[in-house]
Design a protein around this motif. Structure first.
Motif, short mmCIF file in Angstrom:
data_model
loop_
_atom_site.label_atom_id
_atom_site.label_comp_id
_atom_site.label_asym_id
_atom_site.label_seq_id
_atom_site.Cartn_x
_atom_site.Cartn_y
_atom_site.Cartn_z
N SER A 39 3.36 -9.95 -12.97
CA SER A 39 4.10 -9.14 -12.01
C SER A 39 5.55 -9.58 -12.01
CB SER A 39 3.53 -9.33 -10.60
OG SER A 39 2.19 -8.98 -10.55
N LYS A 84 8.78 -9.61 -9.31
CA LYS A 84 9.15 -9.41 -7.91
C LYS A 84 10.60 -9.77 -7.72
CE LYS A 84 7.77 -10.43 -3.19
NZ LYS A 84 7.76 -9.07 -2.70
N TRP A 140 11.00 -5.48 -3.77
CA TRP A 140 10.40 -4.62 -4.79
C TRP A 140 9.56 -5.44 -5.76
CZ3 TRP A 140 11.04 -4.65 -10.11
CH2 TRP A 140 10.50 -3.57 -10.79
N SER A 141 8.41 -4.91 -6.19
CA SER A 141 7.59 -5.59 -7.18
C SER A 141 6.90 -4.57 -8.08
CB SER A 141 6.55 -6.50 -6.52
OG SER A 141 5.63 -5.74 -5.77
N TRP A 142 6.51 -5.01 -9.28
CA TRP A 142 5.81 -4.18 -10.26
C TRP A 142 4.73 -5.02 -10.92
CZ3 TRP A 142 5.24 -4.31 -15.66
CH2 TRP A 142 4.74 -3.15 -16.24
N HIS A 155 4.43 0.37 -8.57
CA HIS A 155 5.64 -0.13 -7.90
C HIS A 155 5.29 -0.32 -6.44
CE1 HIS A 155 8.46 0.87 -11.18
NE2 HIS A 155 7.58 1.83 -11.44
N ARG A 156 5.73 -1.42 -5.84
CA ARG A 156 5.52 -1.67 -4.42
C ARG A 156 6.85 -2.05 -3.79
NH1 ARG A 156 0.19 -2.78 -2.52
NH2 ARG A 156 -1.27 -2.88 -4.23
N TYR A 157 6.99 -1.66 -2.53
CA TYR A 157 8.17 -2.05 -1.75
C TYR A 157 7.68 -2.53 -0.40
CZ TYR A 157 12.84 -2.07 0.15
OH TYR A 157 14.02 -2.47 0.70
N LYS A 175 3.54 1.97 -1.81
CA LYS A 175 3.07 1.80 -3.18
C LYS A 175 3.11 3.13 -3.91
CE LYS A 175 -1.09 0.57 -5.72
NZ LYS A 175 -2.50 0.24 -5.60
N LYS A 184 1.46 4.47 -11.00
CA LYS A 184 1.83 5.16 -12.24
C LYS A 184 0.55 5.37 -13.03
CE LYS A 184 6.29 5.20 -11.79
NZ LYS A 184 7.09 6.36 -11.78
#
Length: 59
Positions: free
Chosen positions: A27, A29, A33-35, A42-44, A53, A56
């Motif tokens: 991941s 971060k 924001w993280s992926w 994608h998360r915020y 969230k 994709k």
């Protein structure tokens, strides 16, 4: 309910995720924001216990 082993290793903004079978995913971060490489989501982080969230879908 079974016991599940999880381990996270942080190297700056990069996070490596491990399970009992070994390497699982990585991941990224940066701030709120993280992926995630496995879910490609994608998360915020929002204030309080909330987060947003966006998944994709894999093609």
């Amino acid at each position: 309910m079974g016991l599940v082993f999880r381990k996270r290793k942080k190297i700056g903004p990069l996070i490596l995720n491990f399970t009992e079978n070994g390497y699982s995913s990585w991941s990224l971060k940066i701030g709120r924001w993280s992926w995630n490489s496995r879910s490609r989501a994608h998360r915020y982080d929002l204030p309080g216990p909330f987060s947003w969230k966006q998944d994709k879908s894999r093609s």
